[in-house]
Write an enzyme that holds these catalytic residues in place. Structure first.
Site, PDB file in Angstrom:
ATOM      1  N   CYS A 148      79.481  65.317  21.695  1.00 12.30           N
ATOM      2  CA  CYS A 148      78.950  64.354  20.734  1.00 12.30           C
ATOM      3  C   CYS A 148      78.840  65.020  19.354  1.00 12.30           C
ATOM      4  CB  CYS A 148      77.613  63.810  21.245  1.00 12.30           C
ATOM      5  SG  CYS A 148      77.003  62.407  20.306  1.00 12.30           S
ATOM      6  N   GLN A 149      77.670  65.012  18.752  1.00 17.89           N
ATOM      7  CA  GLN A 149      77.496  65.652  17.447  1.00 17.89           C
ATOM      8  C   GLN A 149      77.850  67.131  17.536  1.00 17.89           C
ATOM      9  OE1 GLN A 149      73.420  66.247  16.338  1.00 17.89           O
ATOM     10  NE2 GLN A 149      73.806  65.870  14.156  1.00 17.89           N
TER      11      GLN A 149
END
Lengths: 355, 343
Positions: A148-149
């Site tokens: 994800c991030q």
């Protein structure tokens, strides 16, 4: 045209009776279930800095792969999602496949961390964690799995320090932050991020969580809990549900200045895709991501739509780029039964082919 | 459906609570609970007798289930109160809309979002204003006349602040109204979508045969309508303005809290920020120095923890309240390390 609603009073009575039964049994189950635990694999701390801890998972299996894998998770949730429980653990499956797995735990930032920047996270914490793992193994480079991030951070890191990344795997990672279906991105475009961060300091976890819930408010705030009655009489499923709830709402506050740059440069400026991004004064040139890349995305991901992830293909410099499409959502890709069957074996197979 | 079916619906509405509780009776008897009729029964059921000592997840579950059952009550009442069971899509929609009530009007997402901001320096507006008069109230009083006038004199800064707060609060309320109007639009659009979904079912010769299926269909329609509005340019502008205006008001309030705190000699957020900013800069400088030492082969910049510090699985679960304790512990450890380094 037939009448589309055929509610038979007798059947509705039966439905209500069953609902009541489930409700009553379920309340009993809820009272009996106490705190749920997470974490399937033993781990040891091998490096620490500020609130960051770098863990190495202990494997009961023989480690056959020489190059270790470092998992770089997002800042917005706790990283134990990758090792939630015995039958839902990407880590456990990777260990069983013979990999040596490390994980960065960012900790819970407090107000003393509000001035941490993306420079601190990427040129600082990630770089030093990679150094620590390289040093332990006497290797110049390791494999990185960015989630994800954390995947976006890993792409930045890999472009800045490509010599230290042997293979890069990104999972549900946003690259194009302005795809038409990205509701989060749409909402922040007209926000004055400087005013927001200057006012709030660190961005409260409660606010972040609520923001995610409001992406699908009727489903996530109500239908999900009405549906809970269906599994309330199953202790194992109830525990799984509560474990997920615990993870979802166990969120760290976001360090203010890092959040500021992430929102302005990634969401509003879309600079990872378009260019012009720099971290700590160092320009991010994604063409320098020349190592093999495996990009895994989820087809029903409402947080990071597939198109947002697939944009990676167009910006990296590597000629060895592979995509893996997973039939599931942003959370299911870690914890569903399908994920356990498909994701770790795919990572293992892809890595083995590249040494 | 004939008259008999209508009578059945009337009977069902009279007895739905009994039907629900017939399933729950066994548990209710075991627990020694006696539930009253449906009027107060829902409150008995969810307000304490089954819901004692529950956690956050349970509370959400109870809230969701309670709202669902309240809808069941209203919905069956709607059907029972009619002279005939609905036959057309429009009739069903009328009944569903009439039964909707607060269940479907609740959860204005952003309003709740702001209300839920309960972290240390992000208290909700409502919380702040419980101890103070609403600045809008001043508009009908003495401040109103000052809003359009230049401020001057010994209290000039106070006047400016009051004007700014009153103006900011009014603007925030305007933004909130604009946001709520979009939510209403989504809600209205959801009815159209539900009609279409029911029409599609009928065309496909499919039927909804349970309350839950009808509820799920309604949720689908609501989510579709909400998504459309939430991805519109109007929403983007309204959302941005709402957040920005709230932040402006929040900042003004923080400034005032700082001023008052400073008068009593209390450390302020600005002062702490200044210290934390310097600390962050010092940490960066220290690590840059360590890097240079490492590069020069003059020592390891890495502090590698002892190998024998295993963290067993399944013991890492901590209650939410432990977060801060962990933070304190690690801060203490970091401080010790820093001292060792400085020494």
């Amino acid at each position: 045209m037939i009448n589309p609603v055929q509610l038979n009073p007798e059947r509705v009575t039966e439905e209500l009776s069953k609902f009541g039964e489930k409700l009553a049994k379920g309340m009993q189950s809820l009272k009996e279930v106490r705190d749920v635990h997470y974490g399937a694999s033993d781990k040891e701390e091998v490096y620490r800095e500020d609130k960051l801890r770098l863990y190495r998972f202990k494997s009961a299996h023989k480690t056959t792969e020489k190059v270790p894998l470092l998992i770089v998770y997002a800042l917005v949730n706790r990283p134990y999602m990758v090792d939630l429980q015995d039958d839902r653990s990407i880590v456990k499956n990777l260990l069983a496949a013979g990999h040596d797995v490390y994980l960065i735990d960012w900790g819970y930032p407090d107000q003393s961390d509000r001035f941490l920047t993306l420079d601190d996270y990427i040129n600082g914490y990630i770089r030093r964690c990679v150094q620590a793992v390289c040093k332990r193994h006497g290797l110049p480079s390791i494999n990185i799995l960015g989630i994800c991030q954390g995947g976006a951070f890993s792409i930045c890191y890999a472009s800045l320090y490509p010599e230290t990344v042997k293979n890069l795997i990104t999972m549900v990672t946003p690259v194009d932050f302005q795809t038409p279906d990205n509701m989060l991105s749409h909402w922040v475009q007209d926000m004055d991020i400087d005013l927001f961060v200057d006012t709030l300091g660190n961005v409260p976890a409660d606010l972040m969580n609520w923001c995610y819930l409001t992406l699908k408010p009727f489903r996530l705030l109500q239908q999900k809990y009405v549906g809970l009655t269906d599994i309330l009489d199953n202790k194992a499923e109830l525990e799984n549900f509560l474990r997920m709830e615990k993870w979802i709402f166990d969120s760290p506050d976001q360090a203010g200045d890092a959040f500021r740059q992430f929102l302005k440069d990634f969401y509003q400026g879309n600079k990872l895709l378009k260019g012009g991004l720099s971290i700590g004064g160092k320009a991010i040139d994604t063409r320098r991501v020349s190592m093999p890349v495996l990009n895994i995305f989820a087809e029903q991901d409402h947080l990071v739509p597939p198109t947002a992830s697939k944009a990676l293909k167009g910006i990296v410099g590597t000629k060895d780029y592979t995509e893996l499409s997973f039939k599931g959502g942003h959370i299911g890709i870690y914890v569903s039964g399908r994920a356990q069957r498909e994701v770790p074996p795919a990572i293992d197979s892809w890595l083995r082919k590249r040494g | 459906m004939g008259p008999d079916m209508m009578k059945d619906w009337q009977a069902l509405h009279e007895q739905w609570w009994n039907a629900l509780m017939s399933g729950a009776t066994e548990f209710a008897e075991k627990g020694g609970h006696v539930f009253s009729g449906k009027s107060s029964g829902l409150n008995d059921l969810f307000g304490g007798k089954l819901g004692e000592d529950v956690g956050a997840a349970t509370e959400r579950f109870l809230s969701g289930s309670k709202q669902f059952l309240e809808w069941v009550d209203r919905f069956s009442g709607q059907i029972a109160g009619r002279h005939a069971v609905p036959k057309s899509i429009d009739d069903w929609l009328d009944a569903i809309k009439a039964a909707a009530g607060p269940m479907f009007e609740a959860n204005n997402p952003l309003t709740n979002l702001f209300k839920s901001m309960a972290s240390s320096d992000a208290k909700g507006f409502e919380h702040f204003f419980t101890g103070l008069s609403n600045p809008v109230d001043h508009l009908s009083g003495e401040v109103k006349s000052l809003l359009g006038l230049p401020a001057f004199g010994f209290t000039r800064e106070r006047q400016v602040w009051q004007q700014a707060l009153a103006k900011g609060w009014m603007e925030y309320q305007e933004s909130l109204a604009a946001y709520n109007a979009l939510m209403l639009k989504a809600s209205q659009d959801a009815n159209t979508r539900l009609a279409k979904k029911l029409g599609d079912l009928a065309k496909g010769k499919q039927q909804v045969e349970s309350l839950r299926a009808l509820y799920d269909l309604w949720v689908d329609a609501q989510e579709d309508a909400y998504a459309d509005v939430a991805l519109s340019s109007d929403f983007r502008a309204a959302y941005g303005e709402l957040v920005n205006r709230q932040m402006r008001v929040r900042k003004l309030i923080q400034d005032e809290v700082e001023r008052i705190g400073g008068q009593f000699g209390m450390p302020t957020r600005s002062e702490l920020n200044s210290v934390h900013q310097r600390m962050a800069e010092m940490r960066r400088q220290m690590r840059a120095l360590e890097d240079r030492l490492e590069a020069a082969g003059l020592g390891s910049a890495l502090v590698v923890a002892p190998a024998a510090s295993p963290v067993p699985a399944k013991k890492s679960s901590k209650p939410a309240a432990a977060k801060k304790a962990v933070g304190k512990s690690s801060a203490k450890s970091d401080a010790s390390k820093a001292r060792r380094r400085l020494a």
